[in-house]
Design an enzyme around this catalytic site. Structure first.
Site, PDB file in Angstrom:
ATOM      1  N   CYS A   1       4.281  20.078  -6.801  1.00  0.00           N
ATOM      2  CA  CYS A   1       5.182  19.182  -7.531  1.00  0.00           C
ATOM      3  C   CYS A   1       6.355  20.021  -8.040  1.00  0.00           C
ATOM      4  CB  CYS A   1       4.443  18.517  -8.698  1.00  0.00           C
ATOM      5  SG  CYS A   1       5.561  17.566  -9.760  1.00  0.00           S
TER       6      CYS A   1
ATOM      7  N   SER B   1      -6.614  -7.327   9.913  1.00  0.00           N
ATOM      8  CA  SER B   1      -8.016  -7.742  10.003  1.00  0.00           C
ATOM      9  C   SER B   1      -8.416  -8.568   8.789  1.00  0.00           C
ATOM     10  CB  SER B   1      -8.924  -6.517  10.128  1.00  0.00           C
ATOM     11  OG  SER B   1      -8.719  -5.648   9.029  1.00  0.00           O
TER      12      SER B   1
ATOM     13  N   HIS C   1       0.812  -1.223   0.000  1.00  0.00           N
ATOM     14  CA  HIS C   1       0.000   0.000   0.000  1.00  0.00           C
ATOM     15  C   HIS C   1       0.843   1.271   0.000  1.00  0.00           C
ATOM     16  CE1 HIS C   1      -3.611  -2.453   1.775  1.00  0.00           C
ATOM     17  NE2 HIS C   1      -3.445  -2.642   0.484  1.00  0.00           N
TER      18      HIS C   1
HETATM   19  C1  BJW Z   1      -3.090  -6.809  16.719  1.00  0.00           C
HETATM   20  C2  BJW Z   1      -2.542  -6.034  17.702  1.00  0.00           C
HETATM   21  C3  BJW Z   1      -1.394  -6.541  18.280  1.00  0.00           C
HETATM   22  C4  BJW Z   1      -4.207  -4.960  17.025  1.00  0.00           C
HETATM   23  N1  BJW Z   1      -0.919  -7.706  17.880  1.00  0.00           N
HETATM   24  N2  BJW Z   1      -2.612  -7.972  16.331  1.00  0.00           N
HETATM   25  C5  BJW Z   1     -12.707  -7.925  -2.946  1.00  0.00           C
HETATM   26  C6  BJW Z   1     -13.731  -8.063  -2.030  1.00  0.00           C
HETATM   27  C7  BJW Z   1     -14.268  -6.937  -1.390  1.00  0.00           C
HETATM   28  C8  BJW Z   1     -13.788  -5.652  -1.659  1.00  0.00           C
HETATM   29  C9  BJW Z   1     -12.779  -5.511  -2.570  1.00  0.00           C
HETATM   30  C10 BJW Z   1     -12.257  -6.634  -3.201  1.00  0.00           C
HETATM   31  N3  BJW Z   1     -11.262  -6.218  -4.023  1.00  0.00           N
HETATM   32  C11 BJW Z   1     -11.150  -4.865  -3.923  1.00  0.00           C
HETATM   33  C12 BJW Z   1     -12.062  -4.409  -3.051  1.00  0.00           C
HETATM   34  C13 BJW Z   1     -12.250  -2.976  -2.668  1.00  0.00           C
HETATM   35  C14 BJW Z   1     -11.307  -2.488  -1.614  1.00  0.00           C
HETATM   36  C15 BJW Z   1     -11.542  -3.310  -0.357  1.00  0.00           C
HETATM   37  O1  BJW Z   1     -10.804  -4.221  -0.037  1.00  0.00           O
HETATM   38  N4  BJW Z   1     -12.573  -2.961   0.401  1.00  0.00           N
HETATM   39  C16 BJW Z   1     -12.916  -3.689   1.630  1.00  0.00           C
HETATM   40  C17 BJW Z   1     -12.607  -2.809   2.848  1.00  0.00           C
HETATM   41  C18 BJW Z   1     -14.356  -4.055   1.595  1.00  0.00           C
HETATM   42  N5  BJW Z   1      -9.926  -2.557  -2.044  1.00  0.00           N
HETATM   43  C19 BJW Z   1      -9.357  -1.567  -2.730  1.00  0.00           C
HETATM   44  O2  BJW Z   1      -9.981  -0.560  -3.057  1.00  0.00           O
HETATM   45  C20 BJW Z   1      -7.907  -1.736  -3.144  1.00  0.00           C
HETATM   46  N6  BJW Z   1      -7.786  -1.471  -4.532  1.00  0.00           N
HETATM   47  C21 BJW Z   1      -8.231  -2.295  -5.460  1.00  0.00           C
HETATM   48  O3  BJW Z   1      -8.667  -3.385  -5.201  1.00  0.00           O
HETATM   49  O4  BJW Z   1      -8.141  -1.812  -6.727  1.00  0.00           O
HETATM   50  C22 BJW Z   1      -8.712  -2.545  -7.801  1.00  0.00           C
HETATM   51  C23 BJW Z   1      -8.571  -1.716  -9.051  1.00  0.00           C
HETATM   52  C24 BJW Z   1      -8.051  -2.309 -10.187  1.00  0.00           C
HETATM   53  C25 BJW Z   1      -7.927  -1.541 -11.356  1.00  0.00           C
HETATM   54  C26 BJW Z   1      -8.313  -0.208 -11.349  1.00  0.00           C
HETATM   55  C27 BJW Z   1      -8.829   0.386 -10.208  1.00  0.00           C
HETATM   56  C28 BJW Z   1      -8.953  -0.383  -9.041  1.00  0.00           C
HETATM   57  C29 BJW Z   1      -7.012  -0.710  -2.447  1.00  0.00           C
HETATM   58  C30 BJW Z   1      -6.989  -0.867  -0.967  1.00  0.00           C
HETATM   59  C31 BJW Z   1      -6.188   0.266  -0.344  1.00  0.00           C
HETATM   60  C32 BJW Z   1      -6.225   0.226   1.176  1.00  0.00           C
HETATM   61  N7  BJW Z   1      -5.687   1.446   1.681  1.00  0.00           N
HETATM   62  C33 BJW Z   1      -5.540   1.607   3.112  1.00  0.00           C
HETATM   63  C34 BJW Z   1      -5.025   3.039   3.376  1.00  0.00           C
HETATM   64  C35 BJW Z   1      -3.550   3.143   2.986  1.00  0.00           C
HETATM   65  C36 BJW Z   1      -3.044   4.544   3.108  1.00  0.00           C
HETATM   66  C37 BJW Z   1      -3.082   5.099   4.514  1.00  0.00           C
HETATM   67  O5  BJW Z   1      -2.594   4.458   5.466  1.00  0.00           O
HETATM   68  O6  BJW Z   1      -3.584   6.180   4.664  1.00  0.00           O
HETATM   69  O7  BJW Z   1      -4.613   0.630   3.633  1.00  0.00           O
HETATM   70  S1  BJW Z   1      -7.031   1.288   4.039  1.00  0.00           S
HETATM   71  C38 BJW Z   1      -6.221   0.530   5.415  1.00  0.00           C
HETATM   72  O8  BJW Z   1      -6.623  -0.869   5.502  1.00  0.00           O
HETATM   73  C39 BJW Z   1      -4.728   0.531   5.077  1.00  0.00           C
HETATM   74  C40 BJW Z   1      -4.307  -0.821   5.563  1.00  0.00           C
HETATM   75  O9  BJW Z   1      -3.096  -1.191   4.934  1.00  0.00           O
HETATM   76  C41 BJW Z   1      -5.477  -1.684   5.205  1.00  0.00           C
HETATM   77  C42 BJW Z   1      -5.554  -2.970   5.986  1.00  0.00           C
HETATM   78  O10 BJW Z   1      -5.752  -2.722   7.334  1.00  0.00           O
HETATM   79  P1  BJW Z   1      -5.041  -3.634   8.438  1.00  0.00           P
HETATM   80  O11 BJW Z   1      -3.578  -3.477   8.349  1.00  0.00           O
HETATM   81  O12 BJW Z   1      -5.572  -5.011   8.364  1.00  0.00           O
HETATM   82  O13 BJW Z   1      -5.500  -2.893   9.784  1.00  0.00           O
HETATM   83  P2  BJW Z   1      -6.858  -3.042  10.613  1.00  0.00           P
HETATM   84  O14 BJW Z   1      -6.970  -1.873  11.485  1.00  0.00           O
HETATM   85  O15 BJW Z   1      -8.000  -3.345   9.726  1.00  0.00           O
HETATM   86  O16 BJW Z   1      -6.619  -4.354  11.480  1.00  0.00           O
HETATM   87  C43 BJW Z   1      -5.640  -4.396  12.501  1.00  0.00           C
HETATM   88  C44 BJW Z   1      -5.600  -5.804  13.045  1.00  0.00           C
HETATM   89  O17 BJW Z   1      -4.556  -5.855  13.993  1.00  0.00           O
HETATM   90  C45 BJW Z   1      -6.883  -6.221  13.761  1.00  0.00           C
HETATM   91  O18 BJW Z   1      -7.257  -7.521  13.312  1.00  0.00           O
HETATM   92  C46 BJW Z   1      -6.499  -6.253  15.238  1.00  0.00           C
HETATM   93  O19 BJW Z   1      -7.172  -7.268  15.977  1.00  0.00           O
HETATM   94  C47 BJW Z   1      -5.029  -6.554  15.129  1.00  0.00           C
HETATM   95  N8  BJW Z   1      -4.231  -6.087  16.247  1.00  0.00           N
HETATM   96  N9  BJW Z   1      -3.313  -4.864  17.848  1.00  0.00           N
HETATM   97  C48 BJW Z   1      -1.586  -8.395  16.893  1.00  0.00           C
HETATM   98  N10 BJW Z   1      -0.781  -5.845  19.287  1.00  0.00           N
END
Ligand code: BJW
Length: 247
Positions: A151, A192, A118
């Site tokens: 830019c 998650s 990302h």
């Molecule tokens: C602990 C702990 C401890 C706490 N020890 N554990 C298929 C199905 C459904 C939807 C889609 C799909 N394919 C695509 C989509 C759409 C979308 C998506 O996934 N939506 C879902 C939310 C429904 N995906 C996209 O839009 C992606 N793009 C894409 O697919 O493009 C296709 C395309 C093709 C061609 C042309 C155009 C498009 C892009 C996704 C981008 C995500 N961006 C973010 C922001 C990044 C920038 C920023 O930081 O500002 O990325 S969103 C955010 O979520 C961030 C993270 O990397 C990402 C994942 O989150 P993560 O890391 O899992 O964090 P949390 O908070 O969710 O979970 C934390 C976990 O830690 C929890 O489980 C806790 O229990 C645990 N935890 N403390 C161990 N101490």
């Protein structure tokens, strides 16, 4: 045999080991996660901050949020989870680390073979994709001179080089991550597993026959693809695995 001992044994036999990390790995460093009670998406709506539409609508607001996160994360340090994972990448050529995190803490811990799915909070690129500014470069100035920063090549806007919702992931990185999912042991740590395509790597690894383990403080949506669940904070669990795995 405990799950930690089973995993350590599997790691000892494995040729290729792939680890997918998420925000939970940086939680012990004081970096907020996205979801959950204290998550960033509970404070601001993702659609108003982390989409191309949000930036087109109000680039200053989006940059203020990224500027705030950059200044908060600048003062944090890698925790034992980052250090152990980095040490594994250095000690074992078959270990690949894939992260969804944009905070730079894996890099600061010295991780090798890191695939950033990302992007990075510490990189920028031209929003207008001018020829000279289309490829991201490091710019870790805090605060930036003006928001949105200009830019240097075309005078348009810079944007953070992170992947927003609705944007495609870098195809080279995504292809490398998909190749790495063909492994013997796949660990999903502190994510998650709701954001795709990153989360799809977990079932992909399973289809390739990997033993899949999840290290998290909660059960996630990936649980049906997981062979071993090790509950608890990533830093503690990885410390226990590291002690049990004679690398
Ligand atoms: C602990 C702990 C401890 C706490 N020890 N554990 C298929 C199905 C459904 C939807 C889609 C799909 N394919 C695509 C989509 C759409 C979308 C998506 O996934 N939506 C879902 C939310 C429904 N995906 C996209 O839009 C992606 N793009 C894409 O697919 O493009 C296709 C395309 C093709 C061609 C042309 C155009 C498009 C892009 C996704 C981008 C995500 N961006 C973010 C922001 C990044 C920038 C920023 O930081 O500002 O990325 S969103 C955010 O979520 C961030 C993270 O990397 C990402 C994942 O989150 P993560 O890391 O899992 O964090 P949390 O908070 O969710 O979970 C934390 C976990 O830690 C929890 O489980 C806790 O229990 C645990 N935890 N403390 C161990 N101490």
């Amino acid at each position: 045999m405990s799950a930690v001992a089973q995993l350590a044994e599997a790691l000892g036999r494995a040729r290729r080991i792939t680890i997918l990390t998420g925000a939970g790995v940086s939680a012990a460093s004081g970096v907020p996660t996205f979801r959950g009670a204290d998550g960033l998406w509970n404070r601001v709506r993702a659609s108003t901050i982390a989409t191309p539409e949000a930036f087109a609508n109000d680039p200053r607001l989006v940059w203020e949020w990224y500027d705030w996160r950059r200044s908060a994360i600048r003062d944090t340090d890698p925790n034992p989870a980052h250090h152990i994972l980095a040490a594994w990448t250095r000690a074992h050529a078959g270990v690949t680390l894939i992260t969804q995190n944009v905070d730079g803490l894996h890099e600061r811990a010295g991780a090798e073979r890191l695939i950033r799915l990302h992007g990075s909070l510490w990189h920028v690129r031209c929003y207008q994709q001018c020829p000279a500014g289309a490829d991201a470069w490091r710019d870790d100035r805090i605060p930036l001179p003006s928001l949105p920063p200009p830019c240097p090549h075309c005078g348009g806007y810079l944007r953070p080089a992170v992947t927003w919702f609705g944007e495609p992931l870098d195809q080279v990185n995504l292809a490398a991550a998909a190749r790495a999912a063909a492994c013997d042991v796949f660990l999903s740590v502190g994510t998650s597993a709701v954001v795709h395509p990153a989360a799809s790597l977990i079932p992909l690894a399973r289809r390739h026959g990997a033993l899949v383990a999840e290290l998290n403080i909660e059960t996630t949506q990936a649980h049906e693809y997981v062979d071993l669940t090790i509950p608890g904070p990533a830093a503690d669990t990885l410390t226990a695995i590291d002690a049990a795995w004679s690398l």
